[in-house]
Scaffold this motif. Sequence first.
Motif, PDB file in Angstrom:
ATOM      1  N   LEU A 111     -14.454  -2.659  -3.198  1.00 41.32           N
ATOM      2  CA  LEU A 111     -14.290  -2.533  -1.748  1.00 41.32           C
ATOM      3  C   LEU A 111     -14.773  -1.151  -1.316  1.00 41.32           C
ATOM      4  N   GLU A 112     -14.923  -0.962  -0.011  1.00 41.52           N
ATOM      5  CA  GLU A 112     -15.424   0.290   0.531  1.00 41.52           C
ATOM      6  C   GLU A 112     -14.366   1.374   0.380  1.00 41.52           C
ATOM      7  N   LEU A 113     -14.670   2.372  -0.430  1.00 43.77           N
ATOM      8  CA  LEU A 113     -13.675   3.394  -0.750  1.00 43.77           C
ATOM      9  C   LEU A 113     -13.318   4.249   0.460  1.00 43.77           C
ATOM     10  N   ASP A 114     -14.301   4.606   1.285  1.00 40.85           N
ATOM     11  CA  ASP A 114     -14.017   5.440   2.456  1.00 40.85           C
ATOM     12  C   ASP A 114     -13.050   4.729   3.400  1.00 40.85           C
ATOM     13  N   ALA A 115     -13.284   3.442   3.594  1.00 39.38           N
ATOM     14  CA  ALA A 115     -12.412   2.680   4.491  1.00 39.38           C
ATOM     15  C   ALA A 115     -11.007   2.572   3.911  1.00 39.38           C
ATOM     16  N   LEU A 116     -10.909   2.354   2.597  1.00 39.92           N
ATOM     17  CA  LEU A 116      -9.594   2.266   1.968  1.00 39.92           C
ATOM     18  C   LEU A 116      -8.855   3.595   2.087  1.00 39.92           C
ATOM     19  N   GLU A 117      -9.536   4.683   1.775  1.00 38.20           N
ATOM     20  CA  GLU A 117      -8.890   5.990   1.823  1.00 38.20           C
ATOM     21  C   GLU A 117      -8.481   6.352   3.249  1.00 38.20           C
ATOM     22  N   TYR A 169       0.826  -1.213   0.000  1.00 39.48           N
ATOM     23  CA  TYR A 169       0.000   0.000   0.000  1.00 39.48           C
ATOM     24  C   TYR A 169       0.856   1.257   0.000  1.00 39.48           C
ATOM     25  N   ALA A 170       2.018   1.196   0.634  1.00 39.63           N
ATOM     26  CA  ALA A 170       2.911   2.356   0.623  1.00 39.63           C
ATOM     27  C   ALA A 170       3.432   2.624  -0.779  1.00 39.63           C
ATOM     28  N   ALA A 171       3.805   1.547  -1.493  1.00 33.83           N
ATOM     29  CA  ALA A 171       4.347   1.707  -2.847  1.00 33.83           C
ATOM     30  C   ALA A 171       3.296   2.198  -3.830  1.00 33.83           C
ATOM     31  N   ASN A 172       2.016   1.938  -3.535  1.00 34.95           N
ATOM     32  CA  ASN A 172       0.951   2.251  -4.496  1.00 34.95           C
ATOM     33  C   ASN A 172      -0.103   3.193  -3.922  1.00 34.95           C
ATOM     34  N   ARG A 173       0.289   3.921  -2.891  1.00 32.21           N
ATOM     35  CA  ARG A 173      -0.660   4.775  -2.160  1.00 32.21           C
ATOM     36  C   ARG A 173      -1.361   5.765  -3.079  1.00 32.21           C
ATOM     37  N   GLU A 174      -0.588   6.559  -3.833  1.00 33.27           N
ATOM     38  CA  GLU A 174      -1.182   7.594  -4.675  1.00 33.27           C
ATOM     39  C   GLU A 174      -2.001   6.978  -5.807  1.00 33.27           C
ATOM     40  N   CYS A 175      -1.520   5.868  -6.344  1.00 29.38           N
ATOM     41  CA  CYS A 175      -2.249   5.199  -7.423  1.00 29.38           C
ATOM     42  C   CYS A 175      -3.606   4.693  -6.936  1.00 29.38           C
ATOM     43  N   LEU A 176      -3.634   4.093  -5.757  1.00 26.98           N
ATOM     44  CA  LEU A 176      -4.888   3.589  -5.197  1.00 26.98           C
ATOM     45  C   LEU A 176      -5.850   4.730  -4.892  1.00 26.98           C
ATOM     46  N   GLN A 177      -5.318   5.820  -4.373  1.00 33.66           N
ATOM     47  CA  GLN A 177      -6.177   6.975  -4.106  1.00 33.66           C
ATOM     48  C   GLN A 177      -6.769   7.525  -5.404  1.00 33.66           C
ATOM     49  N   ALA A 178      -5.956   7.556  -6.464  1.00 35.88           N
ATOM     50  CA  ALA A 178      -6.446   8.036  -7.763  1.00 35.88           C
ATOM     51  C   ALA A 178      -7.497   7.082  -8.329  1.00 35.88           C
ATOM     52  N   ALA A 179      -7.264   5.787  -8.181  1.00 29.71           N
ATOM     53  CA  ALA A 179      -8.238   4.802  -8.672  1.00 29.71           C
ATOM     54  C   ALA A 179      -9.569   4.950  -7.946  1.00 29.71           C
ATOM     55  N   ALA A 180      -9.500   5.268  -6.664  1.00 28.53           N
ATOM     56  CA  ALA A 180     -10.738   5.504  -5.908  1.00 28.53           C
ATOM     57  C   ALA A 180     -11.470   6.727  -6.459  1.00 28.53           C
ATOM     58  N   LEU A 188      -5.348   4.365   3.908  1.00 26.65           N
ATOM     59  CA  LEU A 188      -4.210   4.911   3.158  1.00 26.65           C
ATOM     60  C   LEU A 188      -3.721   6.226   3.764  1.00 26.65           C
ATOM     61  N   ALA A 189      -4.637   6.962   4.385  1.00 26.50           N
ATOM     62  CA  ALA A 189      -4.246   8.224   5.020  1.00 26.50           C
ATOM     63  C   ALA A 189      -3.377   7.986   6.249  1.00 26.50           C
ATOM     64  N   ARG A 190      -3.350   6.743   6.730  1.00 27.51           N
ATOM     65  CA  ARG A 190      -2.571   6.429   7.929  1.00 27.51           C
ATOM     66  C   ARG A 190      -1.201   5.834   7.622  1.00 27.51           C
ATOM     67  N   VAL A 191      -0.825   5.771   6.355  1.00 26.94           N
ATOM     68  CA  VAL A 191       0.486   5.248   5.994  1.00 26.94           C
ATOM     69  C   VAL A 191       1.082   6.144   4.911  1.00 26.94           C
ATOM     70  N   ASP A 192       2.372   6.469   5.028  1.00 23.78           N
ATOM     71  CA  ASP A 192       2.984   7.318   4.010  1.00 23.78           C
ATOM     72  C   ASP A 192       3.672   6.451   2.960  1.00 23.78           C
ATOM     73  N   SER A 193       4.328   7.097   1.999  1.00 25.83           N
ATOM     74  CA  SER A 193       4.933   6.367   0.886  1.00 25.83           C
ATOM     75  C   SER A 193       6.117   5.510   1.310  1.00 25.83           C
ATOM     76  N   GLU A 194       6.595   5.714   2.540  1.00 26.33           N
ATOM     77  CA  GLU A 194       7.699   4.899   3.051  1.00 26.33           C
ATOM     78  C   GLU A 194       7.211   3.743   3.917  1.00 26.33           C
ATOM     79  N   GLY A 195       5.894   3.628   4.073  1.00 23.18           N
ATOM     80  CA  GLY A 195       5.346   2.558   4.899  1.00 23.18           C
ATOM     81  C   GLY A 195       5.290   2.907   6.367  1.00 23.18           C
ATOM     82  N   THR A 196       5.508   4.184   6.707  1.00 20.50           N
ATOM     83  CA  THR A 196       5.469   4.633   8.101  1.00 20.50           C
ATOM     84  C   THR A 196       4.047   5.022   8.468  1.00 20.50           C
ATOM     85  N   VAL A 197       3.626   4.600   9.652  1.00 20.01           N
ATOM     86  CA  VAL A 197       2.292   4.958  10.125  1.00 20.01           C
ATOM     87  C   VAL A 197       2.276   6.435  10.485  1.00 20.01           C
TER      88      VAL A 197
END
Length: 679
Positions: free
Chosen positions: A248-254, A225-236, A257-266
């Motif tokens: 899947l539930e878009l609100d839950a996914l977003e 999810y960290a590697a594809n965070r922006e892509c998944l957000q755009a797909a949503a 995703l808001a709780r993890v950055d592109s480096e995989g840090t919470v």
Amino acid sequence: MELEAIPGVGSKTAAALSELDDPERALETGDVAELASAPGITEGRAAAIARGAVRRRHDDPGGFLATDRAKEIYRDALGLLKDRTVTSYGEKRLETLYPSGVESRIEEAREFAESALERSPDPDVLDALADVEPLSPPRDVSVRDRCLATADAERYTEAKDAIPELSVEVVEDARDLADLARGYSTVVALDEEFAGVAVDGDVRVEPDALERPAEVVPERVLAFYAANRECLQAAARVHRAAGIDPPLELDALEDALARVDSEGTVVGDDELDRLSRAVDDLDAAASTAESVANDALREAIEEQDVTVEGSDLLSLVEQGAGVDSLLARELSDEYAAAVEQAREELIDSLDLDSGEAEVARRAFSEEPTFPVERDEEVVSRLRDDLQAAKDRRATRRKRELAADLADRREDAERLVRTALELDVELAVARFARDFDCVMPEFTDSGFEIVGGRSPLLDVSFEAVEPVDYDVSGVALLSGVNSGGKTSTLDLVALVAILAHMGLPVPAESVRIERFGELHYHAKTQGTLDAGAFESTLREFAGLATGGERSSANGRASAADGSGGADGTNGANRLVLVDELESITEPGASAKIIAGILEELRGRDVTGVFVSHLAAEIREMADYDVPVDGIEAKGLEDGELVVNRSPVKNHLARSTPELIVEKLAGDSDGEFYDRLLEKF
């Protein structure tokens, strides 16, 4: 699926494809991005492999595009479609569409196109698509704050294979566990024999840990999810803008995703942020606290009148005492106040909790000294405590987040695939809208184009004049220079190619036979040499007899989307020829063309031969060759006025005849009249 059975796939390519998680799904759906993720497979190669899989599925021998000019028209048409994609994936995915003479393949592609035409290319959807790309593989994960521990050699090997992200340590007893606990924030013991052992530090006995890798090393889940965070957000965003039901539930996914950055840090956890800041700022805060204490003590000393009697001073010197003893005797209260200020500064600046504050207070001793200095051992202990608390908090938050996301990966992948495929559909929809396209109707014989307009001309599409033309059998097409004969052939070829790709065509309506091959011979520049002339005649001989095409122009290739030339589809062939008379001397051309038309008559061929020698050819042929004409209405201001739609059974006048006719009308002399009589 037998991978090597796919046209163009050898043993090395098959081995590379077999490393994919689900190569059969990728081949079945034409997922170019997934195929290109196989080792050594480029996107272009992936598109060719996907085409090969389509051909195998429909038992398609390929070879529809039988000549170089036919391939050029296909590439031009494909280019128009690609220009209307947003993603690089969409461009490559369109290459899996190719013209075919196999009915099942055409119908499959038509179903896709008809569904695509229902799409609306909304600007918000296109904007969101700009940030969607094929999913990236997660980066390799290496976790240093945790380890696995076991006393069993076999379990050790199993653990290293199951969870390579963590270090696996061999232990013999509780003492070894305790040693590990001092070096790792968390130790997961895999042996049940350690249950109930009391060890300082975070030591967990979890015999089933290898069965729950997402809990033990949540970084594995989060890395994707960290590697594809922006892509998944755009797909949503694409799904929302397009009104597509998501998997899947878009609100839950977003939210996740808001709780993890592109480096995989919470991120977004206040307590974790506090601990991180405390670890990062500890040294600076301790230095500042020292300065606060020393400044306060220095000020107190400067303001204090200290009187030391001679006998007392002598006694202190004899005892070897220094300034610290003077501080303890004369400024004990002031020193205690300065140290308290240092402690409060350290605690407040790092926002320490009560337990952490208790350790921090010991960083400044109550024993008087000047200058005041921190106890490095205590600061180091505080740093270790804060780091361990931070690691434990981060791991706990990662576990919670990974638990939310672990079972959603497949749906997340489907979310992105759907968005990328939408780009392909919208490209078809935009192509149809931009060029006023309709779905063609397949019929039993020849073709009929009503209101056809070619987007391949070097003018704006709005300026293109519509053309009506129908042919059944083989016909000659005559007409003035620059009257549109070649553009008419291009239009027929384009319509045939798009129709056999299963796509909409640029016309008001089209009825067309399902052809097995398209032979389009462009006008040659100058007379051919003997070898090329012979090769051209051999190809027409093959058309007349239904044999194999010549190797000069007939060999198809995967690169142009036509597949291999390993046979025909058993259907009629469409033959388009532009001024064949240019291949040899004018005196022989009419004879050769007449002979070719005689041989093609009654064969499985629908054809249009453009020629300026239509009258001569018709005279030399042994049957009444149909001749259609693109008629010029006349000249206005030196420009031809042309009816672009060929007139059936009409030999069009030439440009010289029109010019002579104009001069005869403008002159009283008989010279032009006598020339006009020659026509």
